[in-house]
Design an enzyme around this catalytic site. Structure first.
Site, PDB file in Angstrom:
ATOM      1  N   LYS A  13       0.754  -1.194   0.078  1.00 49.01           N
ATOM      2  CA  LYS A  13      -0.045   0.057   0.046  1.00 49.01           C
ATOM      3  C   LYS A  13       0.847   1.097  -0.037  1.00 49.01           C
ATOM      4  CE  LYS A  13      -2.069  -1.138   3.686  1.00 49.01           C
ATOM      5  NZ  LYS A  13      -1.252  -2.339   4.004  1.00 49.01           N
ATOM      6  N   ARG A  88      -9.890   1.129   8.489  1.00 49.53           N
ATOM      7  CA  ARG A  88      -9.619  -0.172   8.848  1.00 49.53           C
ATOM      8  C   ARG A  88     -10.697  -0.986   9.418  1.00 49.53           C
ATOM      9  NH1 ARG A  88      -3.788   0.690   8.752  1.00 49.53           N
ATOM     10  NH2 ARG A  88      -2.472  -0.675   9.512  1.00 49.53           N
ATOM     11  N   ARG A 127      11.703  -5.348   5.053  1.00 50.27           N
ATOM     12  CA  ARG A 127      11.176  -3.993   4.870  1.00 50.27           C
ATOM     13  C   ARG A 127      12.201  -3.114   5.673  1.00 50.27           C
ATOM     14  NH1 ARG A 127       5.258  -1.751   5.502  1.00 50.27           N
ATOM     15  NH2 ARG A 127       5.177  -2.721   7.524  1.00 50.27           N
ATOM     16  N   ARG A 161      10.772  -1.065  11.165  1.00 49.82           N
ATOM     17  CA  ARG A 161       9.849  -1.033  12.223  1.00 49.82           C
ATOM     18  C   ARG A 161       9.788  -2.017  13.291  1.00 49.82           C
ATOM     19  NH1 ARG A 161       4.506   0.215   8.273  1.00 49.82           N
ATOM     20  NH2 ARG A 161       3.542  -0.971  10.156  1.00 49.82           N
ATOM     21  N   ARG A 172      -1.140  -8.360  13.607  1.00 50.90           N
ATOM     22  CA  ARG A 172      -1.713  -7.376  12.433  1.00 50.90           C
ATOM     23  C   ARG A 172      -2.644  -8.168  11.560  1.00 50.90           C
ATOM     24  NH1 ARG A 172       3.875  -5.239  10.955  1.00 50.90           N
ATOM     25  NH2 ARG A 172       2.457  -3.795   9.396  1.00 50.90           N
TER      26      ARG A 172
HETATM   27  P1  ADP Z   1       2.243  -1.801   3.277  1.00 49.97           P
HETATM   28  O1  ADP Z   1       2.037  -0.273   3.157  1.00 49.97           O
HETATM   29  O2  ADP Z   1       0.914  -2.368   2.577  1.00 49.97           O
HETATM   30  O3  ADP Z   1       2.301  -2.448   4.693  1.00 49.97           O
HETATM   31  P2  ADP Z   1       4.813  -1.785   1.600  1.00 49.97           P
HETATM   32  O4  ADP Z   1       4.406  -0.829   0.792  1.00 49.97           O
HETATM   33  O5  ADP Z   1       5.630  -0.882   2.968  1.00 49.97           O
HETATM   34  O6  ADP Z   1       3.395  -2.558   2.460  1.00 49.97           O
HETATM   35  O7  ADP Z   1       5.616  -2.933   1.245  1.00 49.97           O
HETATM   36  C1  ADP Z   1       6.108  -3.797   2.269  1.00 49.97           C
HETATM   37  C2  ADP Z   1       7.584  -4.326   1.723  1.00 49.97           C
HETATM   38  O8  ADP Z   1       7.397  -4.952   0.457  1.00 49.97           O
HETATM   39  C3  ADP Z   1       8.549  -3.170   1.382  1.00 49.97           C
HETATM   40  O9  ADP Z   1       9.746  -3.445   1.717  1.00 49.97           O
HETATM   41  C4  ADP Z   1       8.471  -2.893   0.007  1.00 49.97           C
HETATM   42  O10 ADP Z   1       9.647  -2.394  -0.397  1.00 49.97           O
HETATM   43  C5  ADP Z   1       8.119  -4.395  -0.621  1.00 49.97           C
HETATM   44  N1  ADP Z   1       7.249  -4.527  -1.684  1.00 49.97           N
HETATM   45  C6  ADP Z   1       5.976  -3.558  -1.913  1.00 49.97           C
HETATM   46  N2  ADP Z   1       5.431  -3.951  -3.081  1.00 49.97           N
HETATM   47  C7  ADP Z   1       6.032  -5.016  -3.703  1.00 49.97           C
HETATM   48  C8  ADP Z   1       6.110  -5.832  -4.906  1.00 49.97           C
HETATM   49  N3  ADP Z   1       4.978  -5.513  -5.717  1.00 49.97           N
HETATM   50  N4  ADP Z   1       6.950  -6.820  -4.901  1.00 49.97           N
HETATM   51  C9  ADP Z   1       8.151  -7.222  -4.044  1.00 49.97           C
HETATM   52  N5  ADP Z   1       8.267  -6.368  -2.959  1.00 49.97           N
HETATM   53  C10 ADP Z   1       7.208  -5.167  -2.727  1.00 49.97           C
HETATM   54  P1  AMP Z   2       0.415   0.712   8.890  1.00 50.15           P
HETATM   55  O1  AMP Z   2       1.523   1.531   9.055  1.00 50.15           O
HETATM   56  O2  AMP Z   2      -0.828   1.152   8.387  1.00 50.15           O
HETATM   57  O3  AMP Z   2       0.804  -0.758   8.860  1.00 50.15           O
HETATM   58  O4  AMP Z   2      -0.218   0.758  10.545  1.00 50.15           O
HETATM   59  C1  AMP Z   2       0.691   0.481  11.826  1.00 50.15           C
HETATM   60  C2  AMP Z   2      -0.113   0.256  12.996  1.00 50.15           C
HETATM   61  O5  AMP Z   2      -0.883   1.546  12.997  1.00 50.15           O
HETATM   62  C3  AMP Z   2      -1.460  -0.522  12.898  1.00 50.15           C
HETATM   63  O6  AMP Z   2      -0.732  -2.111  13.207  1.00 50.15           O
HETATM   64  C4  AMP Z   2      -2.390  -0.134  13.987  1.00 50.15           C
HETATM   65  O7  AMP Z   2      -1.890  -0.658  15.373  1.00 50.15           O
HETATM   66  C5  AMP Z   2      -2.158   1.468  13.810  1.00 50.15           C
HETATM   67  N1  AMP Z   2      -2.861   1.799  12.652  1.00 50.15           N
HETATM   68  C6  AMP Z   2      -2.860   2.470  11.324  1.00 50.15           C
HETATM   69  N2  AMP Z   2      -3.799   2.931  11.012  1.00 50.15           N
HETATM   70  C7  AMP Z   2      -4.983   2.493  11.487  1.00 50.15           C
HETATM   71  C8  AMP Z   2      -6.288   2.984  11.571  1.00 50.15           C
HETATM   72  N3  AMP Z   2      -6.930   3.385  10.582  1.00 50.15           N
HETATM   73  N4  AMP Z   2      -7.017   2.415  12.719  1.00 50.15           N
HETATM   74  C9  AMP Z   2      -6.680   2.040  13.787  1.00 50.15           C
HETATM   75  N5  AMP Z   2      -5.204   1.671  13.752  1.00 50.15           N
HETATM   76  C10 AMP Z   2      -4.541   1.987  12.947  1.00 50.15           C
END
Ligand code: ADP
Ligand code: AMP
Length: 216
Positions: A13, A88, A127, A161, A172
């Site tokens: 995302k 969410r 990541r 993270r 999660r």
């Molecule tokens: P989210 O925001 O949904 O938690 P991220 O965008 O941070 O996910 O992506 C999670 C990890 O996977 C990051 O390290 C990113 O570089 C990697 N990633 C994202 N999209 C892809 C993809 N299409 N293929 C391989 N790795 C990816």
């Molecule tokens: P994310 O960066 O989207 O993976 O979110 C990291 C953490 O932040 C999640 O595991 C939740 O604890 C909190 N969080 C982020 N967005 C929301 C949301 N819209 N509602 C509730 N908790 C959230």
């Protein structure tokens, strides 16, 4: 244009939201980023939510909704918002609808990124991000072009993270399955939900999203 990018943790995302925001001149609103910076600055809200983030649970709806609403109000004239990690829960989805109506706006697209569970684990365990500008990387799938140097700002410090550890990731995923996935029918009924295969390369996923946003 307003859009939401949905999907489980690690679906890509954040990665796609950065690309879409840049390409379509939209403001990216990531509630996860907002909450992490509250925790880092040890604000009242940050102190209250720190344990919740550490456990991988969801922050209570009223807190996230008011944080997001305040952030939206801080922008005067924008072409649109891209929501990353929000809504969410069904309560957040209804609240967002209401906020948009009050601002004489509407949601145009909801993109659900679909990924296998094995890929989620692999993506989250690899990541990392630049400590200065926040640019996202991955041990295997997105290494900095020059080893240990951020492509965007040149910084040489990176961080991971704390909630990307296997135990918190499991919580999660449960929160995603039980509380977030049930909001999909809400957007399906509105006819604005599109599914994108998030298992493809980052660029292919981006191309698929661009096709949807441009109505192709
Ligand atoms: P989210 O925001 O949904 O938690 P991220 O965008 O941070 O996910 O992506 C999670 C990890 O996977 C990051 O390290 C990113 O570089 C990697 N990633 C994202 N999209 C892809 C993809 N299409 N293929 C391989 N790795 C990816
Ligand atoms: P994310 O960066 O989207 O993976 O979110 C990291 C953490 O932040 C999640 O595991 C939740 O604890 C909190 N969080 C982020 N967005 C929301 C949301 N819209 N509602 C509730 N908790 C959230």
């Amino acid at each position: 244009m307003n859009l939401i990018v949905l999907g489980p943790p690690g679906a890509g995302k954040g990665t796609q939201c950065v690309k879409v925001a840049k390409s379509f001149d939209l403001v990216q609103l990531s509630t996860g980023e907002m909450l992490r910076s509250e925790v880092e600055s040890r604000s009242e809200l940050g102190i209250e939510v720190k344990n919740i983030l550490d456990m991988g649970d969801l922050v209570p709806d009223d807190m996230v909704i008011s944080m997001l609403s305040n952030r939206m109000d801080s922008y005067n004239s924008v072409k649109g918002f891209i929501f990353d990690g929000f809504p969410r829960t069904t309560a957040q989805a209804s609240a967002l609808d209401k906020m948009l109506v009050e601002k004489h706006q509407k949601m145009d697209h909801v993109i659900q990124l679909e990924v296998d569970e094995a890929a989620i684990i692999e993506r989250l365990s690899g990541r990392f991000s630049c400590s200065r500008c926040g640019a996202g990387y991955h041990n295997l799938y997105k290494k900095p072009k020059v080893d240990k140097r951020c492509d965007i700002c040149g910084a040489e410090e990176f961080s991971r993270r704390s909630d990307d550890n296997p135990e918190t990731v499991r919580s999660r995923l449960v929160a995603y399955r039980e509380q977030t996935a049930p909001i999909l029918p809400f957007y399906e009924d509105k006819g604005i939900l599109k599914y994108v295969n998030g298992m493809k390369s980052m660029n292919e996923v981006f191309d698929n999203i661009k096709e949807i946003l441009s109505g192709r």
